[in-house]
Scaffold this motif. Structure first.
Motif, mmCIF file in Angstrom:
data_model
loop_
_atom_site.group_PDB
_atom_site.id
_atom_site.type_symbol
_atom_site.label_atom_id
_atom_site.label_comp_id
_atom_site.label_asym_id
_atom_site.label_seq_id
_atom_site.Cartn_x
_atom_site.Cartn_y
_atom_site.Cartn_z
ATOM 1 N N ASP A 29 27.994 -10.741 -4.911
ATOM 2 C CA ASP A 29 26.826 -10.378 -5.704
ATOM 3 C C ASP A 29 26.043 -11.625 -6.089
ATOM 4 O OD1 ASP A 29 27.477 -7.733 -5.579
ATOM 5 O OD2 ASP A 29 28.583 -7.715 -7.466
ATOM 6 N N GLY A 30 24.728 -11.537 -5.990
ATOM 7 C CA GLY A 30 23.918 -12.705 -6.338
ATOM 8 C C GLY A 30 22.454 -12.490 -6.026
ATOM 9 N N TYR A 31 21.739 -13.594 -5.824
ATOM 10 C CA TYR A 31 20.308 -13.557 -5.567
ATOM 11 C C TYR A 31 19.992 -14.381 -4.315
ATOM 12 C CZ TYR A 31 20.476 -12.097 -10.443
ATOM 13 O OH TYR A 31 20.781 -11.448 -11.610
ATOM 14 N N ALA A 32 18.793 -14.189 -3.801
ATOM 15 C CA ALA A 32 18.369 -14.918 -2.603
ATOM 16 C C ALA A 32 16.975 -15.495 -2.826
ATOM 17 C CB ALA A 32 18.389 -14.004 -1.384
ATOM 18 N N PRO A 33 16.836 -16.478 -3.712
ATOM 19 C CA PRO A 33 15.510 -17.035 -4.003
ATOM 20 C C PRO A 33 14.922 -17.780 -2.807
ATOM 21 C CG PRO A 33 17.216 -18.351 -5.049
ATOM 22 C CD PRO A 33 17.896 -17.141 -4.482
ATOM 23 N N MET A 34 13.598 -17.841 -2.775
ATOM 24 C CA MET A 34 12.869 -18.559 -1.722
ATOM 25 C C MET A 34 12.328 -19.859 -2.301
ATOM 26 S SD MET A 34 11.597 -18.511 1.441
ATOM 27 C CE MET A 34 11.293 -16.860 2.081
ATOM 28 N N PHE A 35 12.549 -20.972 -1.569
ATOM 29 C CA PHE A 35 12.079 -22.279 -2.013
ATOM 30 C C PHE A 35 11.135 -22.866 -0.974
ATOM 31 C CE2 PHE A 35 16.188 -21.743 -4.042
ATOM 32 C CZ PHE A 35 15.998 -22.239 -5.328
ATOM 33 N N ALA A 36 10.176 -23.650 -1.442
ATOM 34 C CA ALA A 36 9.309 -24.431 -0.557
ATOM 35 C C ALA A 36 9.274 -25.860 -1.100
ATOM 36 C CB ALA A 36 7.900 -23.851 -0.507
ATOM 37 N N TYR A 37 9.626 -26.822 -0.253
ATOM 38 C CA TYR A 37 9.634 -28.231 -0.651
ATOM 39 C C TYR A 37 8.500 -28.968 0.044
ATOM 40 C CZ TYR A 37 14.365 -27.084 -2.196
ATOM 41 O OH TYR A 37 15.445 -26.508 -2.816
ATOM 42 N N ILE A 38 8.053 -30.051 -0.582
ATOM 43 C CA ILE A 38 6.964 -30.833 0.007
ATOM 44 C C ILE A 38 7.350 -32.307 0.007
ATOM 45 C CG2 ILE A 38 5.761 -31.099 -2.219
ATOM 46 C CD1 ILE A 38 3.114 -30.923 -0.623
ATOM 47 N N GLY A 39 7.005 -32.973 1.118
ATOM 48 C CA GLY A 39 7.267 -34.403 1.233
ATOM 49 C C GLY A 39 8.718 -34.723 1.554
ATOM 50 N N GLN A 40 8.947 -35.921 2.032
ATOM 51 C CA GLN A 40 10.306 -36.363 2.332
ATOM 52 C C GLN A 40 11.142 -36.544 1.073
ATOM 53 O OE1 GLN A 40 9.637 -39.935 4.659
ATOM 54 N NE2 GLN A 40 9.653 -38.774 6.570
ATOM 55 N N GLU A 41 10.478 -36.683 -0.064
ATOM 56 C CA GLU A 41 11.204 -36.873 -1.321
ATOM 57 C C GLU A 41 11.873 -35.579 -1.783
ATOM 58 O OE1 GLU A 41 7.767 -39.552 -0.869
ATOM 59 O OE2 GLU A 41 7.984 -37.372 -0.963
ATOM 60 N N GLY A 42 11.304 -34.436 -1.391
ATOM 61 C CA GLY A 42 11.930 -33.163 -1.718
ATOM 62 C C GLY A 42 11.472 -32.515 -2.996
ATOM 63 N N TYR A 43 10.216 -32.724 -3.402
ATOM 64 C CA TYR A 43 9.701 -32.017 -4.575
ATOM 65 C C TYR A 43 9.620 -30.526 -4.265
ATOM 66 C CZ TYR A 43 8.349 -36.579 -6.413
ATOM 67 O OH TYR A 43 8.362 -37.865 -6.880
ATOM 68 N N CYS A 44 10.006 -29.702 -5.232
ATOM 69 C CA CYS A 44 9.939 -28.247 -5.044
ATOM 70 C C CYS A 44 8.529 -27.778 -5.384
ATOM 71 C CB CYS A 44 10.972 -27.544 -5.908
ATOM 72 S SG CYS A 44 11.097 -25.774 -5.548
ATOM 73 N N LEU A 45 7.812 -27.297 -4.392
ATOM 74 C CA LEU A 45 6.410 -26.912 -4.568
ATOM 75 C C LEU A 45 6.269 -25.472 -5.045
ATOM 76 C CD1 LEU A 45 3.434 -27.732 -4.190
ATOM 77 C CD2 LEU A 45 3.615 -26.915 -1.833
ATOM 78 N N ASN A 46 7.183 -24.616 -4.599
ATOM 79 C CA ASN A 46 7.084 -23.196 -4.957
ATOM 80 C C ASN A 46 8.478 -22.585 -4.928
ATOM 81 O OD1 ASN A 46 6.038 -20.704 -5.596
ATOM 82 N ND2 ASN A 46 5.091 -20.328 -3.595
ATOM 83 N N VAL A 47 8.732 -21.644 -5.822
ATOM 84 C CA VAL A 47 10.011 -20.932 -5.855
ATOM 85 C C VAL A 47 9.740 -19.491 -6.249
ATOM 86 C CG1 VAL A 47 10.454 -21.599 -8.261
ATOM 87 C CG2 VAL A 47 12.362 -20.905 -6.787
ATOM 88 N N GLU A 48 10.478 -18.598 -5.653
ATOM 89 C CA GLU A 48 10.318 -17.173 -5.942
ATOM 90 C C GLU A 48 11.690 -16.536 -6.065
ATOM 91 O OE1 GLU A 48 8.994 -13.725 -3.079
ATOM 92 O OE2 GLU A 48 7.187 -14.679 -3.903
ATOM 93 N N MET A 49 11.951 -15.908 -7.183
ATOM 94 C CA MET A 49 13.212 -15.210 -7.404
ATOM 95 C C MET A 49 13.247 -13.940 -6.565
ATOM 96 S SD MET A 49 16.020 -15.537 -9.044
ATOM 97 C CE MET A 49 17.366 -14.686 -9.878
ATOM 98 N N ARG A 50 14.380 -13.701 -5.883
ATOM 99 C CA ARG A 50 14.508 -12.506 -5.058
ATOM 100 C C ARG A 50 15.897 -11.907 -5.222
ATOM 101 N NH1 ARG A 50 11.675 -13.736 0.798
ATOM 102 N NH2 ARG A 50 9.600 -14.248 0.008
ATOM 103 N N LYS A 51 15.968 -10.606 -5.054
ATOM 104 C CA LYS A 51 17.262 -9.935 -5.132
ATOM 105 C C LYS A 51 18.098 -10.260 -3.891
ATOM 106 C CE LYS A 51 15.545 -6.238 -8.086
ATOM 107 N NZ LYS A 51 15.377 -4.771 -8.288
ATOM 108 N N GLY A 52 19.396 -10.075 -4.033
ATOM 109 C CA GLY A 52 20.323 -10.556 -3.014
ATOM 110 C C GLY A 52 20.167 -9.971 -1.637
ATOM 111 N N ARG A 53 19.806 -8.693 -1.542
ATOM 112 C CA ARG A 53 19.759 -8.068 -0.214
ATOM 113 C C ARG A 53 18.361 -8.053 0.403
ATOM 114 N NH1 ARG A 53 21.110 -1.839 -1.990
ATOM 115 N NH2 ARG A 53 19.215 -1.414 -3.206
ATOM 116 N N VAL A 54 17.412 -8.725 -0.218
ATOM 117 C CA VAL A 54 16.053 -8.781 0.315
ATOM 118 C C VAL A 54 16.018 -9.680 1.551
ATOM 119 C CG1 VAL A 54 13.684 -9.525 -0.137
ATOM 120 C CG2 VAL A 54 14.978 -8.330 -1.914
#
Length: 249
Positions: A9-34
């Motif tokens: 049981d858990g979640y499956a969030p979506m992440f978007a990173y930018i640059g080689q440094e790895g800054y997180c540009l966008n994140v979206e919470m999602r349910k586990g089976r999506v």
């Protein structure tokens, strides 16, 4: 909380990173089976808007085979944004790709018993218009295993990509494989910020905690990058980034 692909049981969030440094540009919470492609076109549009606010330099999006979708490709083409998307092989067979590779690719023998084929551009139709999108492939033909065992029947492997970049095929594949660095960014968020298991039983609360965690992650990332400019702790070799654990400790 729902069952994830890992069988818990858990979640499956979506992440978007930018640059080689790895800054997180966008994140979206999602349910586990999506499914990872569900809602991704909107996520890409929001990420593009955020990225263009930060920089006017050319953007390159890198997505795995779960996001091999015409909808995503259309968005990138409409926004004149480069991309590398690993293709979902679905029911494609390695033997068929070997035949294509032998006709249209370049072959090199990396070692005894291992031939590698690279190449092949193609054109696909998007919204009624012909747009040149390269279908880069890598096909491996093995007649000897890594430990020296000779095969009675050759073994084949293949991987293919959609891309708009006009660079050699080996560069495309190298750029895509570098997305493994994003897994290190995930690791830092999950382990070093202790967000692998979100604490609440409520979806909305956990979504808020995740966004706060990403905000803290970006602050730590800024501190880490600033620390690389100082000479108080010289590194043995030049580094583009440090793990945020370095700052926490």
């Amino acid at each position: 909380m729902e069952r994830t692909y890992k069988g818990c049981d858990g979640y499956a969030p979506m992440f978007a990173y930018i640059g080689q440094e790895g800054y997180c540009l966008n994140v979206e919470m999602r349910k586990g089976r999506v499914h990872c492609q569900n809602g991704t076109p909107d996520f890409i549009r929001k990420t593009l808007q955020s990225a263009k606010k930060l920089t006017d330099k050319p953007l390159l999006f890198r997505l795995d085979s779960g996001n091999d979708s015409r909808d995503n490709i259309v968005i990138f083409l409409e926004n004149e944004t480069n991309f590398i998307i690993k293709r979902n092989p679905r029911k494609e067979k390695a033997e068929d790709w070997l035949e294509i590779a032998q006709k249209h690719g370049m072959c090199c023998e990396e070692q005894e018993g291992k031939k590698v084929y690279l190449g092949h551009p193609t054109t696909i139709e998007v919204n009624g218009r012909q747009r040149t999108i390269r279908k880069v492939f890598k096909v491996i033909e093995r007649t000897i295993s890594r430990d020296g065992q000779i095969f009675l029947i050759p073994a084949y492997e293949f991987e293919t990509y959609w891309t708009t970049l006009n660079v050699p095929s080996n560069v495309i594949i190298s750029l895509y494989h570098d997305h493994g660095t994003c897994e290190q960014f995930h690791s830092e968020i999950k382990s070093e910020l202790d967000l692998e298991r979100l604490p609440s039983g409520k979806y909305e609360t956990n979504g808020l905690i995740l966004h706060f965690g990403v905000f803290a992650y970006n602050l730590f990332r800024m501190i880490v990058q600033e620390s690389l400019k100082e000479q108080d702790a010289p590194l043995k070799k030049k580094a583009a980034r440090r793990r945020i654990r370095t700052v926490i400790q």
